[in-house]
Design a protein around this motif. Sequence first.
Motif, PDB file in Angstrom:
ATOM      1  N   PHE B  67       0.836  -1.195   0.000  1.00 39.60           N
ATOM      2  CA  PHE B  67       0.000   0.000   0.000  1.00 39.60           C
ATOM      3  C   PHE B  67       0.873   1.248   0.000  1.00 39.60           C
ATOM      4  O   PHE B  67       1.893   1.330   0.676  1.00 39.60           O
ATOM      5  CB  PHE B  67      -0.905  -0.026   1.240  1.00 39.60           C
ATOM      6  CG  PHE B  67      -1.602   1.276   1.500  1.00 39.60           C
ATOM      7  CD1 PHE B  67      -1.157   2.142   2.479  1.00 39.60           C
ATOM      8  CD2 PHE B  67      -2.694   1.654   0.730  1.00 39.60           C
ATOM      9  CE1 PHE B  67      -1.788   3.355   2.708  1.00 39.60           C
ATOM     10  CE2 PHE B  67      -3.332   2.854   0.952  1.00 39.60           C
ATOM     11  CZ  PHE B  67      -2.874   3.708   1.942  1.00 39.60           C
ATOM     12  N   ILE B  68       0.473   2.245  -0.777  1.00 36.24           N
ATOM     13  CA  ILE B  68       1.098   3.572  -0.707  1.00 36.24           C
ATOM     14  C   ILE B  68      -0.039   4.581  -0.687  1.00 36.24           C
ATOM     15  O   ILE B  68      -0.993   4.481  -1.457  1.00 36.24           O
ATOM     16  CB  ILE B  68       2.087   3.807  -1.873  1.00 36.24           C
ATOM     17  CG1 ILE B  68       2.778   5.170  -1.717  1.00 36.24           C
ATOM     18  CG2 ILE B  68       1.415   3.730  -3.228  1.00 36.24           C
ATOM     19  CD1 ILE B  68       3.945   5.380  -2.669  1.00 36.24           C
ATOM     20  N   ARG B  69       0.052   5.547   0.222  1.00 34.91           N
ATOM     21  CA  ARG B  69      -1.060   6.492   0.341  1.00 34.91           C
ATOM     22  C   ARG B  69      -1.057   7.473  -0.836  1.00 34.91           C
ATOM     23  O   ARG B  69      -0.060   7.645  -1.516  1.00 34.91           O
ATOM     24  CB  ARG B  69      -0.994   7.253   1.662  1.00 34.91           C
ATOM     25  CG  ARG B  69       0.192   8.178   1.818  1.00 34.91           C
ATOM     26  CD  ARG B  69       0.066   9.016   3.091  1.00 34.91           C
ATOM     27  NE  ARG B  69       1.305   9.715   3.382  1.00 34.91           N
ATOM     28  CZ  ARG B  69       1.652  10.878   2.856  1.00 34.91           C
ATOM     29  NH1 ARG B  69       0.847  11.483   2.010  1.00 34.91           N
ATOM     30  NH2 ARG B  69       2.793  11.451   3.181  1.00 34.91           N
ATOM     31  N   LYS B  70      -2.207   8.109  -1.008  1.00 36.03           N
ATOM     32  CA  LYS B  70      -2.357   9.045  -2.123  1.00 36.03           C
ATOM     33  C   LYS B  70      -1.454  10.266  -1.958  1.00 36.03           C
ATOM     34  O   LYS B  70      -1.330  10.824  -0.868  1.00 36.03           O
ATOM     35  CB  LYS B  70      -3.814   9.518  -2.177  1.00 36.03           C
ATOM     36  CG  LYS B  70      -4.578   9.052  -3.386  1.00 36.03           C
ATOM     37  CD  LYS B  70      -5.983   9.542  -3.364  1.00 36.03           C
ATOM     38  CE  LYS B  70      -6.385  10.202  -4.678  1.00 36.03           C
ATOM     39  NZ  LYS B  70      -5.816   9.646  -5.889  1.00 36.03           N
ATOM     40  N   LEU B  71      -0.840  10.677  -3.040  1.00 41.92           N
ATOM     41  CA  LEU B  71      -0.082  11.929  -3.056  1.00 41.92           C
ATOM     42  C   LEU B  71      -0.754  12.830  -4.090  1.00 41.92           C
ATOM     43  O   LEU B  71      -0.561  12.669  -5.299  1.00 41.92           O
ATOM     44  CB  LEU B  71       1.394  11.670  -3.428  1.00 41.92           C
ATOM     45  CG  LEU B  71       2.220  10.926  -2.380  1.00 41.92           C
ATOM     46  CD1 LEU B  71       3.600  10.598  -2.929  1.00 41.92           C
ATOM     47  CD2 LEU B  71       2.338  11.736  -1.102  1.00 41.92           C
ATOM     48  N   ALA B  72      -1.531  13.763  -3.595  1.00 42.82           N
ATOM     49  CA  ALA B  72      -2.350  14.596  -4.494  1.00 42.82           C
ATOM     50  C   ALA B  72      -1.488  15.336  -5.517  1.00 42.82           C
ATOM     51  O   ALA B  72      -1.896  15.507  -6.673  1.00 42.82           O
ATOM     52  CB  ALA B  72      -3.164  15.596  -3.667  1.00 42.82           C
ATOM     53  N   GLY B  73      -0.326  15.762  -5.088  1.00 47.08           N
ATOM     54  CA  GLY B  73       0.544  16.526  -5.990  1.00 47.08           C
ATOM     55  C   GLY B  73       0.947  15.735  -7.216  1.00 47.08           C
ATOM     56  O   GLY B  73       1.001  16.262  -8.321  1.00 47.08           O
ATOM     57  N   LEU B  74       1.220  14.465  -7.018  1.00 45.91           N
ATOM     58  CA  LEU B  74       1.652  13.635  -8.140  1.00 45.91           C
ATOM     59  C   LEU B  74       0.477  13.233  -9.008  1.00 45.91           C
ATOM     60  O   LEU B  74       0.605  13.109 -10.235  1.00 45.91           O
ATOM     61  CB  LEU B  74       2.402  12.411  -7.621  1.00 45.91           C
ATOM     62  CG  LEU B  74       3.725  12.778  -6.954  1.00 45.91           C
ATOM     63  CD1 LEU B  74       4.355  11.573  -6.299  1.00 45.91           C
ATOM     64  CD2 LEU B  74       4.698  13.362  -7.969  1.00 45.91           C
ATOM     65  N   ASP B  75      -0.683  13.037  -8.396  1.00 43.80           N
ATOM     66  CA  ASP B  75      -1.880  12.734  -9.199  1.00 43.80           C
ATOM     67  C   ASP B  75      -2.226  13.911 -10.099  1.00 43.80           C
ATOM     68  O   ASP B  75      -2.803  13.738 -11.179  1.00 43.80           O
ATOM     69  CB  ASP B  75      -3.074  12.442  -8.278  1.00 43.80           C
ATOM     70  CG  ASP B  75      -2.932  11.102  -7.586  1.00 43.80           C
ATOM     71  OD1 ASP B  75      -3.558  10.915  -6.527  1.00 43.80           O
ATOM     72  OD2 ASP B  75      -2.184  10.250  -8.109  1.00 43.80           O
ATOM     73  N   ALA B  76      -1.835  15.106  -9.655  1.00 45.31           N
ATOM     74  CA  ALA B  76      -2.187  16.305 -10.424  1.00 45.31           C
ATOM     75  C   ALA B  76      -1.250  16.554 -11.598  1.00 45.31           C
ATOM     76  O   ALA B  76      -1.540  17.412 -12.453  1.00 45.31           O
ATOM     77  CB  ALA B  76      -2.161  17.527  -9.503  1.00 45.31           C
ATOM     78  N   VAL B  77      -0.123  15.826 -11.671  1.00 42.63           N
ATOM     79  CA  VAL B  77       0.855  16.071 -12.740  1.00 42.63           C
ATOM     80  C   VAL B  77       0.225  15.852 -14.116  1.00 42.63           C
ATOM     81  O   VAL B  77       0.333  16.702 -15.012  1.00 42.63           O
ATOM     82  CB  VAL B  77       2.111  15.187 -12.563  1.00 42.63           C
ATOM     83  CG1 VAL B  77       2.947  15.187 -13.833  1.00 42.63           C
ATOM     84  CG2 VAL B  77       2.950  15.690 -11.396  1.00 42.63           C
ATOM     85  N   GLU B  78      -0.459  14.724 -14.268  1.00 42.94           N
ATOM     86  CA  GLU B  78      -1.043  14.436 -15.593  1.00 42.94           C
ATOM     87  C   GLU B  78      -2.136  15.443 -15.918  1.00 42.94           C
ATOM     88  O   GLU B  78      -2.258  15.887 -17.071  1.00 42.94           O
ATOM     89  CB  GLU B  78      -1.598  12.995 -15.613  1.00 42.94           C
ATOM     90  CG  GLU B  78      -2.066  12.582 -17.000  1.00 42.94           C
ATOM     91  CD  GLU B  78      -1.805  11.121 -17.316  1.00 42.94           C
ATOM     92  OE1 GLU B  78      -1.262  10.393 -16.454  1.00 42.94           O
ATOM     93  OE2 GLU B  78      -2.147  10.716 -18.434  1.00 42.94           O
TER      94      GLU B  78
END
Lengths: 220, 291, 277
Positions: B67-78
């Motif tokens: 499991f790895i928790r959500k990283l909003a910053g990286l999800d926002a890259v795309e």
Amino acid sequence: MKSTIPVIIAFLSGLAMVAAFILSPGKFGDVGGELLRWVSIIAGFTLLLGVISIVRVNIRPVMRREKGWYNKLALLLAVAATGIPAVLPVSWSPMLGTGDNSIYDWLFNNMNAPMMSTMFAMLAFYIASAAFRAFRARNTEATMLLVTAVIVMLWRVPMGESLFASIHPDLPQGINNYVMGGINIAVQRRIIIGSAMEAATMGLRIMLGIERTYMGGSSK
Amino acid sequence: MNFARRFALTFFLTLILSASAMAQDNQAPVDEGWFRSYRFNAIVLIVVFSAAITYYTNRAKRGEKLFIRKLAGLDAVEEAVGRATEMGRPVLFIPGINEIDVMDTIAGLSILGRVAKITARYETPLHVPVRYPMVLAAAQEVVQQAYIEEGKGDAQDRDAVQYVAGEQMAFTATVNGYMMRERPAANIFMGAFYAESLLLAETGNAAGSIQIAGTAQPEQLPFFIAACDYTLMGEELFAASAYLSHEPIMLGGLKGQDWMKVLIIAAIITGTLITTFSTDVEWLNKLFEVR
Amino acid sequence: MSIWEKIGNVDRRWIYLAVALTVIFPVIFPLKLPMNVTPEARQLYDAIEALPDSCVVMLTFDYYASATAETRPVSIAALHHLFRKNIKVVTMTTIPLGGPSMASEVTRLMAKEYGKTYGVDYVNLGYKANYTAVLLGMGTSIEGIYPTDQYGTHLAELPLMQRVKNYEDISFIFIVADNGIVDNWISIVNAQFNKPMGAGVTAVMAPKFYSYLQANQMIGLLGGMKGAAEYEMLVNKPSMAVSGMNSQSLVHLLIIGFVVLGNVAFFAARRRKGTSE
């Protein structure tokens, strides 16, 4: 082969640095220090890469008179005016080289340094506009952050310190102890420990060849 | 073996092995034998750390889901790159302003590889100003490889990665000028930043760009948090490579290092209790002293 | 758009103008503000004060020209203190761009005031690449890292350097920096060679080093212009930093005012929007 050799070099170099840290110097020589010196030499050669990149990227728009070409021409002239007198031998003229009273020294002290200070000073304006825009008490955590920021901003200036001291003589020292010496240290240490652990993990991944994106490969 | 037993075993093993360091003469470093005996505690830590990383990496290779928790910053890259594509404006990526030998820069270059793949896929212009020539060479290689892997080798702009200036404020002035002229739709700052962090972020905000930042410099985080839309803090920057790739091996490394953090927390709690209730703590200082 | 929404979305140039006027005002109309000295600044001062006369202190110029407003006053106040106590000074820098120039200019200025002689009372070693190798190497031999000073004179020809061979001959390291080099000084020099050290750093960096203070890896810390002003007061030479505190005080108050105004506008606009809905 193209990607294997760099990985092997990375592994051996990393291993050498770890070994230099662990093994007695008498047994291992000064391998760590030697590798650090090699890094300095390689870094010196790559400075040339930077100059070539600047000239190559900027000379084409100047020659084609593209939009803003005069700014790029000014850049190229500045590179020449600073770089050429700095690398010429001092024996030709005391104004050459990088010593005191040279052209390089004059350009640095009278143009570069004030410009650098000016850029740094812009931070004052930018922090004011960022604070106005972003410091909103949207929720409990943001409010706590806001209040702490205001307290520390006041504490850091004589006027604010006097204000706190007038409320209670020990209040400024209390802020120093509990905010700067308490909460601040805890948060700084957490970030430093976390970042150090991750950096060490990344180092290990690079050494083992798992992480290769830094050299253009995908990770394994 | 359950969590409690695993934790207890690792913790006490580390403690016992490190305690042997106290038997050494820690007063003055003496070069005897093969090892620097005064660094025995560091050696133990290196061994335990490497073992933890390797153990969990192997478990990940065997197919265990981690499991790895959500990283909003990286999800926002795309999403940010997609926004740039729609607006027909470029993406600005800065892999920090420090040298290639700093881990932050390597983490930034890792993320650059992923971002370059996305910009190659959508054919979005990418601009990568760098401060050091060695970073220039590495970044050029990373971007080129990303475009080739996406089958867009010919579409790559050779001047996308540029050496701008070796001096911090000159670099900042150039990048700020670029931001105000070209108005990139997305600014991604990933790496080591110093005094220029707010200058860059605030200018990007004025230019109307969506901004994602990540740095391990604790003193710069407040500026990025105030001026950027998403911020990766500290170790989140280094975890980005694992997060974006979702490769089991990388995630295994993350878990191993999380274990080390648990050990550190236990050591802090133990040390605090000992220091509070004991008068003689010199042995504790010696246990953790590294020279 | 209501007045509160207009305030919340004010053009940032009005904010810049307000900051500019607030900085300029106390320069034209100086204020006399009381100054308290923090324990960290006092600690550094006391550590230098306790050093015997004629011992050797290494003073570093690890800052770029951009940070001179905060760090140059520290260097000058430090030299006031060191030269007044007849302490010998060896300067060095890890900043290639301007570090040696600044070291040269500041030491020359202060040496003239105190009648100090170069080579006897102070030496400028200058810059050498690869700070890790430099910091580590000086523990073994300073001459091994710096065969000559920054003017090209061999160290063997300088009387002061006859007795300063490595860190063993240096009593204290006074770091003046605007970057993370302080971490390297602590982890390499303090940890491995056990050298006492104190630092004057920019305000942004200061919070990071409180943990070193608490762990006694650092003796004393001067944070930003406030720290520089405190040190100037302690050495009884109020100058740039003390006068700069006027502007800094007012700007801090202005920013607090902006934050309060921004929040008032934010909540008022939100309430108004809620009411109209």
